[in-house]
Design a protein around this motif. Structure first.
Motif, PDB file in Angstrom:
ATOM      1  N   VAL A   1      -0.801   9.465 -21.478  1.00  0.00           N
ATOM      2  CA  VAL A   1       0.488   8.835 -21.201  1.00  0.00           C
ATOM      3  C   VAL A   1       1.555   9.859 -20.815  1.00  0.00           C
ATOM      4  O   VAL A   1       2.409   9.583 -19.964  1.00  0.00           O
ATOM      5  N   ALA A   2       1.528  11.042 -21.413  1.00  0.00           N
ATOM      6  CA  ALA A   2       2.601  12.022 -21.208  1.00  0.00           C
ATOM      7  C   ALA A   2       2.819  12.385 -19.734  1.00  0.00           C
ATOM      8  O   ALA A   2       3.953  12.311 -19.236  1.00  0.00           O
ATOM      9  N   PRO A   3       1.776  12.761 -18.972  1.00  0.00           N
ATOM     10  CA  PRO A   3       2.010  13.084 -17.564  1.00  0.00           C
ATOM     11  C   PRO A   3       2.416  11.866 -16.741  1.00  0.00           C
ATOM     12  O   PRO A   3       3.156  11.992 -15.758  1.00  0.00           O
ATOM     13  N   LEU A   4       1.941  10.687 -17.146  1.00  0.00           N
ATOM     14  CA  LEU A   4       2.330   9.458 -16.447  1.00  0.00           C
ATOM     15  C   LEU A   4       3.834   9.233 -16.595  1.00  0.00           C
ATOM     16  O   LEU A   4       4.535   8.933 -15.630  1.00  0.00           O
ATOM     17  N   VAL A   5       4.337   9.391 -17.832  1.00  0.00           N
ATOM     18  CA  VAL A   5       5.777   9.226 -18.096  1.00  0.00           C
ATOM     19  C   VAL A   5       6.584  10.241 -17.298  1.00  0.00           C
ATOM     20  O   VAL A   5       7.613   9.912 -16.704  1.00  0.00           O
ATOM     21  N   THR A   6       6.105  11.468 -17.259  1.00  0.00           N
ATOM     22  CA  THR A   6       6.824  12.522 -16.525  1.00  0.00           C
ATOM     23  C   THR A   6       6.979  12.162 -15.053  1.00  0.00           C
ATOM     24  O   THR A   6       8.081  12.290 -14.483  1.00  0.00           O
ATOM     25  N   ASP A   7       5.903  11.703 -14.424  1.00  0.00           N
ATOM     26  CA  ASP A   7       5.968  11.370 -13.001  1.00  0.00           C
ATOM     27  C   ASP A   7       6.792  10.103 -12.744  1.00  0.00           C
ATOM     28  O   ASP A   7       7.456   9.988 -11.712  1.00  0.00           O
ATOM     29  N   LEU A   8       6.751   9.160 -13.682  1.00  0.00           N
ATOM     30  CA  LEU A   8       7.515   7.930 -13.492  1.00  0.00           C
ATOM     31  C   LEU A   8       9.012   8.195 -13.648  1.00  0.00           C
ATOM     32  O   LEU A   8       9.824   7.705 -12.846  1.00  0.00           O
ATOM     33  N   THR A   9       9.391   8.966 -14.630  1.00  0.00           N
ATOM     34  CA  THR A   9      10.814   9.248 -14.850  1.00  0.00           C
ATOM     35  C   THR A   9      11.385  10.149 -13.755  1.00  0.00           C
ATOM     36  O   THR A   9      12.567  10.056 -13.422  1.00  0.00           O
ATOM     37  N   SER A  10      10.543  10.992 -13.177  1.00  0.00           N
ATOM     38  CA  SER A  10      11.029  11.893 -12.120  1.00  0.00           C
ATOM     39  C   SER A  10      11.088  11.213 -10.760  1.00  0.00           C
ATOM     40  O   SER A  10      11.707  11.730  -9.826  1.00  0.00           O
ATOM     41  N   GLY A  11      10.410  10.062 -10.636  1.00  0.00           N
ATOM     42  CA  GLY A  11      10.400   9.347  -9.363  1.00  0.00           C
ATOM     43  C   GLY A  11       9.214   9.665  -8.481  1.00  0.00           C
ATOM     44  O   GLY A  11       9.082   9.101  -7.392  1.00  0.00           O
ATOM     45  N   ARG A  12       8.333  10.556  -8.938  1.00  0.00           N
ATOM     46  CA  ARG A  12       7.140  10.860  -8.141  1.00  0.00           C
ATOM     47  C   ARG A  12       6.168   9.687  -8.125  1.00  0.00           C
ATOM     48  O   ARG A  12       5.311   9.588  -7.234  1.00  0.00           O
ATOM     49  N   LEU A  13       6.266   8.814  -9.124  1.00  0.00           N
ATOM     50  CA  LEU A  13       5.408   7.643  -9.239  1.00  0.00           C
ATOM     51  C   LEU A  13       6.280   6.396  -9.300  1.00  0.00           C
ATOM     52  O   LEU A  13       7.187   6.310 -10.129  1.00  0.00           O
ATOM     53  N   PRO A  14       6.055   5.403  -8.412  1.00  0.00           N
ATOM     54  CA  PRO A  14       6.907   4.208  -8.408  1.00  0.00           C
ATOM     55  C   PRO A  14       6.715   3.292  -9.611  1.00  0.00           C
ATOM     56  O   PRO A  14       7.686   2.774 -10.166  1.00  0.00           O
ATOM     57  N   LEU A  15       5.445   3.067 -10.014  1.00  0.00           N
ATOM     58  CA  LEU A  15       5.133   2.092 -11.050  1.00  0.00           C
ATOM     59  C   LEU A  15       4.148   2.664 -12.062  1.00  0.00           C
ATOM     60  O   LEU A  15       3.343   3.540 -11.725  1.00  0.00           O
TER      61      LEU A  15
ATOM     62  N   GLU B   1       0.817  -1.213   0.000  1.00  0.00           N
ATOM     63  CA  GLU B   1       0.000   0.000   0.000  1.00  0.00           C
ATOM     64  C   GLU B   1       0.853   1.266   0.000  1.00  0.00           C
ATOM     65  O   GLU B   1       0.351   2.370  -0.230  1.00  0.00           O
ATOM     66  N   ASN B   2       2.149   1.126   0.238  1.00  0.00           N
ATOM     67  CA  ASN B   2       3.062   2.263   0.181  1.00  0.00           C
ATOM     68  C   ASN B   2       3.520   2.566  -1.242  1.00  0.00           C
ATOM     69  O   ASN B   2       4.267   3.528  -1.458  1.00  0.00           O
ATOM     70  N   TYR B   3       3.122   1.732  -2.172  1.00  0.00           N
ATOM     71  CA  TYR B   3       3.500   1.899  -3.575  1.00  0.00           C
ATOM     72  C   TYR B   3       2.257   2.169  -4.408  1.00  0.00           C
ATOM     73  O   TYR B   3       1.194   1.606  -4.169  1.00  0.00           O
ATOM     74  N   SER B   4       2.401   3.004  -5.407  1.00  0.00           N
ATOM     75  CA  SER B   4       1.291   3.293  -6.301  1.00  0.00           C
ATOM     76  C   SER B   4       1.699   2.999  -7.738  1.00  0.00           C
ATOM     77  O   SER B   4       2.884   2.968  -8.075  1.00  0.00           O
ATOM     78  N   TYR B   5       0.702   2.764  -8.565  1.00  0.00           N
ATOM     79  CA  TYR B   5       0.968   2.575  -9.999  1.00  0.00           C
ATOM     80  C   TYR B   5       0.023   3.471 -10.781  1.00  0.00           C
ATOM     81  O   TYR B   5      -1.123   3.714 -10.383  1.00  0.00           O
ATOM     82  N   GLY B   6       0.497   3.975 -11.888  1.00  0.00           N
ATOM     83  CA  GLY B   6      -0.305   4.861 -12.714  1.00  0.00           C
ATOM     84  C   GLY B   6      -0.809   4.169 -13.959  1.00  0.00           C
ATOM     85  O   GLY B   6      -0.208   3.220 -14.462  1.00  0.00           O
ATOM     86  N   SER B   7      -1.956   4.642 -14.448  1.00  0.00           N
ATOM     87  CA  SER B   7      -2.496   4.179 -15.730  1.00  0.00           C
ATOM     88  C   SER B   7      -3.117   5.370 -16.425  1.00  0.00           C
ATOM     89  O   SER B   7      -3.179   6.466 -15.870  1.00  0.00           O
ATOM     90  N   SER B   8      -3.613   5.144 -17.633  1.00  0.00           N
ATOM     91  CA  SER B   8      -4.207   6.249 -18.392  1.00  0.00           C
ATOM     92  C   SER B   8      -5.663   6.502 -18.042  1.00  0.00           C
ATOM     93  O   SER B   8      -6.329   7.292 -18.710  1.00  0.00           O
ATOM     94  N   GLY B   9      -6.187   5.840 -17.007  1.00  0.00           N
ATOM     95  CA  GLY B   9      -7.539   6.147 -16.582  1.00  0.00           C
ATOM     96  C   GLY B   9      -8.244   4.999 -15.906  1.00  0.00           C
ATOM     97  O   GLY B   9      -7.872   3.835 -16.070  1.00  0.00           O
ATOM     98  N   VAL B  10      -9.265   5.319 -15.129  1.00  0.00           N
ATOM     99  CA  VAL B  10     -10.051   4.308 -14.420  1.00  0.00           C
ATOM    100  C   VAL B  10     -10.791   3.418 -15.418  1.00  0.00           C
ATOM    101  O   VAL B  10     -11.421   3.905 -16.356  1.00  0.00           O
ATOM    102  N   GLY B  11     -10.694   2.121 -15.209  1.00  0.00           N
ATOM    103  CA  GLY B  11     -11.425   1.176 -16.036  1.00  0.00           C
ATOM    104  C   GLY B  11     -10.779   0.839 -17.362  1.00  0.00           C
ATOM    105  O   GLY B  11     -11.339   0.066 -18.134  1.00  0.00           O
ATOM    106  N   THR B  12      -9.624   1.401 -17.644  1.00  0.00           N
ATOM    107  CA  THR B  12      -8.916   1.056 -18.879  1.00  0.00           C
ATOM    108  C   THR B  12      -8.237  -0.298 -18.725  1.00  0.00           C
ATOM    109  O   THR B  12      -8.109  -0.834 -17.621  1.00  0.00           O
TER     110      THR B  12
END
Length: 335
Positions: A197-211, A161-172
């Motif tokens: 996808v663009a903001p997801l990539v930005t947060d993942l490459t910067s480390g704000r998003l783990p997965l 629960e300390n880790y989060s993952y991003g996607s391009s939207g709910v239910g995709t």
């Protein structure tokens, strides 16, 4: 005069027979007899540049040559592809308005979004599948997850629960892939939906998003440049386009993982049978075309030359994602 009279009788019989045939076969036969005799529109329910749009444009180019008519692509983005799907569902069923659709708007949308009133499986006529593409789970370079073993270790540690993952939207399908990881490992990775996808990539490459979960073609540039780490593809087997990336299913804890985004050609239901057959034959010619195959594989997708039993395929996909949506508590309760 007698010979002339017999000749006229024979002509009258032929004319009456023709009218009788039309009366039996109905308007469908008339509609299909000269199909296509004007341009065909392929609706894509997403803006230009995405994976579904690429499918639509590559198919349209080759279909025009195979079917003998101009084929134009209309982008009608919004609501996760469902606006475009609804336009085709409501279109006249004459074969001149078609849809290049994907897993999201054909199967998943009606399971997770109460605002979607259509059933993509029953309200559209499936002409055939075009291809599919795996998704990939990737990690930030700033997290301690480097491979599937690390992922499973975190998932089973009680600290997921300390880790989060991003996607391009709910239910995709991307969201569903993340929830399938949760379901298989009994983890609690937190889903963070993004608008594209663009903001997801930005947060993942910067480390704000783990997965993050991506379509493979969308993530490959960042993976190949070393900006993010590929943990594994979500299909049952490795992708031929990135064979160095393992499948998540190679780890025993994730052996049931098998999610790919597929793309297909659809039309309104109740199209004349002759039109459906013409489109199916033309689509098979498209899929067999070497130039099409080269262009299509360049998008990172597999050409689906061998068509499954479509009714059974869509029913299996419906059952799989309905169960997954219920497990993730995002189902609408639609049967």
């Amino acid at each position: 005069m007698k010979k002339l009279s017999n000749h006229l009788k024979r002509r009258a019989f032929c004319v009456l027979s023709a009218f009788a045939l039309l009366a039996v076969s109905g308007p469908a036969a008339l509609a299909a007899s000269g199909y296509p005799d004007r341009p065909i529109t392929i609706v894509v329910g997403y803006p230009a540049g995405g994976s579904v749009d690429l499918n639509g444009r590559v198919v349209a180019d080759t279909l025009a040559r195979k079917i003998g008519a101009k084929v134009v692509v209309e982008n009608l983005g919004g609501a996760g592809g469902t606006i475009g799907a609804q336009k085709v569902i409501r279109a006249k069923p004459d074969g001149y308005t078609l849809l290049v659709g994907s897993l999201n708007e054909i199967v998943i949308a009606s399971l997770v979004n109460p605002a979607v009133k259509y059933n993509g499986v029953t309200d559209l006529q499936a002409i055939g599948l075009i291809g599919d593409q795996p998704l990939v789970l990737a990690a930030s370079k700033k997290t301690d997850i480097r491979n599937t073993a690390d992922l499973v270790k975190v998932a089973t540690s009680g600290k997921s629960e300390n880790y989060s993952y991003g996607s391009s939207g709910v239910g995709t399908s991307l969201h569903m892939a993340g929830e399938m990881v949760n379901a298989e490992t009994r983890a609690k990775f937190l889903h963070v939906p993004y608008r594209g996808v663009a903001p997801l990539v930005t947060d993942l490459t910067s480390g704000r998003l783990p997965l993050g979960v991506f379509a493979l073609s969308s993530a490959l540039p960042q993976i190949q440049s070393g900006q993010i780490t590929a943990i594994g593809v979500t299909s049952a087997k490795r992708s031929a386009f990135a064979s160095d990336i393992p499948a998540l299913a190679e780890n025993p804890a994730l052996k049931a993982m098998d999610i790919s985004v597929w793309f297909g050609l659809f039309g309104p239901k109740d199209m004349p049978e002759a039109v459906v057959k013409k489109l199916q034959t033309s689509l098979q010619q498209v899929l067999a075309d070497p130039q099409f195959q080269e262009k299509y594989r360049a998008t990172g997708s597999n050409v689906m030359r061998e068509q499954p039993d479509l009714a059974a395929f869509f029913q299996a996909e419906h059952n799989k994602f309905k169960k997954l949506a219920e497990t993730a508590h995002i189902a609408t309760g639609r049967p």
